[in-house]
Design an enzyme around this catalytic site. Structure first.
Site, PDB file in Angstrom:
ATOM      1  N   TYR A  68     -12.298  -2.051  -3.485  1.00  0.00           N
ATOM      2  CA  TYR A  68     -12.809  -2.186  -2.116  1.00  0.00           C
ATOM      3  C   TYR A  68     -14.338  -2.102  -2.061  1.00  0.00           C
ATOM      4  CZ  TYR A  68      -8.250  -2.144   0.252  1.00  0.00           C
ATOM      5  OH  TYR A  68      -7.000  -2.477   0.735  1.00  0.00           O
ATOM      6  N   LYS A 124       0.828  -1.207   0.000  1.00  0.00           N
ATOM      7  CA  LYS A 124       0.000   0.000   0.000  1.00  0.00           C
ATOM      8  C   LYS A 124       0.866   1.263   0.000  1.00  0.00           C
ATOM      9  CE  LYS A 124      -3.819  -2.405   2.342  1.00  0.00           C
ATOM     10  NZ  LYS A 124      -4.843  -2.339   3.413  1.00  0.00           N
ATOM     11  N   ASN A 146      -1.945   0.008   6.829  1.00  0.00           N
ATOM     12  CA  ASN A 146      -1.374  -1.245   7.330  1.00  0.00           C
ATOM     13  C   ASN A 146      -0.515  -1.969   6.303  1.00  0.00           C
ATOM     14  OD1 ASN A 146      -3.426  -2.151   5.732  1.00  0.00           O
ATOM     15  ND2 ASN A 146      -4.523  -3.267   7.334  1.00  0.00           N
ATOM     16  N   GLU A 157      -9.724 -10.395  -7.604  1.00  0.00           N
ATOM     17  CA  GLU A 157      -8.719  -9.334  -7.421  1.00  0.00           C
ATOM     18  C   GLU A 157      -7.593  -9.435  -8.449  1.00  0.00           C
ATOM     19  OE1 GLU A 157      -9.423  -8.616  -2.627  1.00  0.00           O
ATOM     20  OE2 GLU A 157      -7.573  -9.576  -3.286  1.00  0.00           O
ATOM     21  N   ARG A 177       2.877  -6.311   8.950  1.00  0.00           N
ATOM     22  CA  ARG A 177       2.080  -5.262   9.584  1.00  0.00           C
ATOM     23  C   ARG A 177       2.630  -4.906  10.969  1.00  0.00           C
ATOM     24  NH1 ARG A 177      -3.752  -7.498   7.377  1.00  0.00           N
ATOM     25  NH2 ARG A 177      -3.987  -6.050   5.622  1.00  0.00           N
ATOM     26  N   HIS A 199      -1.867  -5.594   1.503  1.00  0.00           N
ATOM     27  CA  HIS A 199      -3.160  -6.250   1.256  1.00  0.00           C
ATOM     28  C   HIS A 199      -2.905  -7.670   0.784  1.00  0.00           C
ATOM     29  CE1 HIS A 199      -7.159  -7.178  -0.321  1.00  0.00           C
ATOM     30  NE2 HIS A 199      -6.500  -7.753  -1.314  1.00  0.00           N
ATOM     31  N   PHE A 226     -15.263   3.484   7.305  1.00  0.00           N
ATOM     32  CA  PHE A 226     -13.917   3.903   6.928  1.00  0.00           C
ATOM     33  C   PHE A 226     -13.685   3.907   5.411  1.00  0.00           C
ATOM     34  CE2 PHE A 226     -13.752  -0.669   8.034  1.00  0.00           C
ATOM     35  CZ  PHE A 226     -13.293  -1.202   6.830  1.00  0.00           C
ATOM     36  N   ARG A 276      -1.332 -14.147   4.048  1.00  0.00           N
ATOM     37  CA  ARG A 276      -1.986 -13.481   5.191  1.00  0.00           C
ATOM     38  C   ARG A 276      -1.190 -13.707   6.476  1.00  0.00           C
ATOM     39  NH1 ARG A 276      -6.894 -10.759   4.157  1.00  0.00           N
ATOM     40  NH2 ARG A 276      -7.270 -10.833   6.390  1.00  0.00           N
ATOM     41  N   THR A 309      -4.994  -7.506  10.578  1.00  0.00           N
ATOM     42  CA  THR A 309      -5.368  -6.213   9.997  1.00  0.00           C
ATOM     43  C   THR A 309      -4.887  -5.054  10.866  1.00  0.00           C
ATOM     44  OG1 THR A 309      -7.368  -7.295   9.169  1.00  0.00           O
ATOM     45  CG2 THR A 309      -7.337  -4.888   9.126  1.00  0.00           C
TER      46      THR A 309
HETATM   47  P1  ADP Z   1      -7.706  -7.118   5.593  1.00  0.00           P
HETATM   48  O1  ADP Z   1      -6.952  -6.128   4.718  1.00  0.00           O
HETATM   49  O2  ADP Z   1      -6.845  -7.630   6.714  1.00  0.00           O
HETATM   50  O3  ADP Z   1      -8.344  -8.235   4.795  1.00  0.00           O
HETATM   51  P2  ADP Z   1     -10.348  -5.895   5.814  1.00  0.00           P
HETATM   52  O4  ADP Z   1     -10.685  -6.599   4.547  1.00  0.00           O
HETATM   53  O5  ADP Z   1     -11.272  -6.061   6.976  1.00  0.00           O
HETATM   54  O6  ADP Z   1      -8.873  -6.294   6.323  1.00  0.00           O
HETATM   55  O7  ADP Z   1     -10.246  -4.334   5.550  1.00  0.00           O
HETATM   56  C1  ADP Z   1      -9.685  -3.850   4.348  1.00  0.00           C
HETATM   57  C2  ADP Z   1      -8.780  -2.678   4.690  1.00  0.00           C
HETATM   58  O8  ADP Z   1      -9.567  -1.604   5.211  1.00  0.00           O
HETATM   59  C3  ADP Z   1      -7.738  -2.943   5.792  1.00  0.00           C
HETATM   60  O9  ADP Z   1      -6.577  -3.607   5.339  1.00  0.00           O
HETATM   61  C4  ADP Z   1      -7.450  -1.539   6.266  1.00  0.00           C
HETATM   62  O10 ADP Z   1      -6.573  -0.837   5.368  1.00  0.00           O
HETATM   63  C5  ADP Z   1      -8.832  -0.907   6.193  1.00  0.00           C
HETATM   64  N1  ADP Z   1      -9.548  -1.021   7.478  1.00  0.00           N
HETATM   65  C6  ADP Z   1     -10.088  -2.142   8.026  1.00  0.00           C
HETATM   66  N2  ADP Z   1     -10.684  -1.896   9.195  1.00  0.00           N
HETATM   67  C7  ADP Z   1     -10.534  -0.554   9.407  1.00  0.00           C
HETATM   68  C8  ADP Z   1     -10.935   0.350  10.452  1.00  0.00           C
HETATM   69  N3  ADP Z   1     -11.618  -0.082  11.523  1.00  0.00           N
HETATM   70  N4  ADP Z   1     -10.582   1.649  10.325  1.00  0.00           N
HETATM   71  C9  ADP Z   1      -9.910   2.098   9.248  1.00  0.00           C
HETATM   72  N5  ADP Z   1      -9.507   1.315   8.227  1.00  0.00           N
HETATM   73  C10 ADP Z   1      -9.802  -0.001   8.308  1.00  0.00           C
HETATM   74 MG    MG Z   2      -9.833  -8.068   3.343  1.00  0.00          MG
END
Ligand code: ADP
Ligand code: MG
Length: 141
Positions: free
Chosen positions: A51, A11, A114, A128, A104, A117, A59, A87, A93
């Site tokens: 997304y 990212k 973070n 994707e 992370r 992805h 968010f 992962r 996350t």
């Molecule tokens: P992951 O990337 O671990 O699969 P998610 O799919 O739940 O996590 O979320 C997608 C992305 O959205 C996260 O990697 C992060 O950048 C962002 N994100 C997730 N939860 C939050 C939150 N509570 N506040 C802000 N950004 C978030």
């Molecule tokens: Mg995800």
């Protein structure tokens, strides 16, 4: 266990922190092969589409703004159990909850910024990968 392909994104914060090579090293050391890669500066529509599953989340707008603030490195990773392996290499996350030695834990600023992805399942990985790469850009080996 099956050989899988998964989508990885380093990212904007990861690119800014200059840890592209370090992330790649961890993928390769973890048994994954980089079979496609490119640097892209996502525009709003491309980030929103990627997304879309999160569009109702509070968010979402902030996440899209973050993902479009600078270039990202998008790759396809291949290997045994690649989706879960990636992962595991990324960690949770929320970096506050991520295990020691994960990307992370080591590099992420907060739950939004973070660093990495990774696709979360076979169907998501297929969507994707197709969202960013044509078949001719992927070099399975
Ligand atoms: P992951 O990337 O671990 O699969 P998610 O799919 O739940 O996590 O979320 C997608 C992305 O959205 C996260 O990697 C992060 O950048 C962002 N994100 C997730 N939860 C939050 C939150 N509570 N506040 C802000 N950004 C978030
Ligand atoms: Mg995800």
């Amino acid at each position: 266990m099956a050989v899988e392909q998964t989508l990885s994104i380093i990212k904007p914060d990861g690119v800014e922190k200059n840890v592209i090579g370090e992330c790649f090293r961890r993928f390769e050391k973890g048994g994954l092969k980089i079979i496609a890669t490119k640097m892209v500066h996502l525009d709003q529509a491309k980030a929103e589409g990627f997304y879309a599953v999160h569009k109702e989340r509070p968010f979402f707008a902030s996440l899209v703004k973050f993902m479009t603030r600078g270039p990202v490195v998008i790759s396809v990773l291949e290997g045994e159990n690649a989706i879960q392996k990636n992962r595991d290499i990324m960690g949770a996350t929320n970096p506050a909850e991520a295990a020691e030695g994960t990307i992370r834990k080591d590099f992420a600023s907060n739950i939004e910024e973070n660093t990495a992805h990774g696709s979360d399942g076979p169907d998501t990985a297929k969507f994707e990968i197709g969202y960013f790469f044509d078949a001719g850009e992927i070099h399975s080996r």
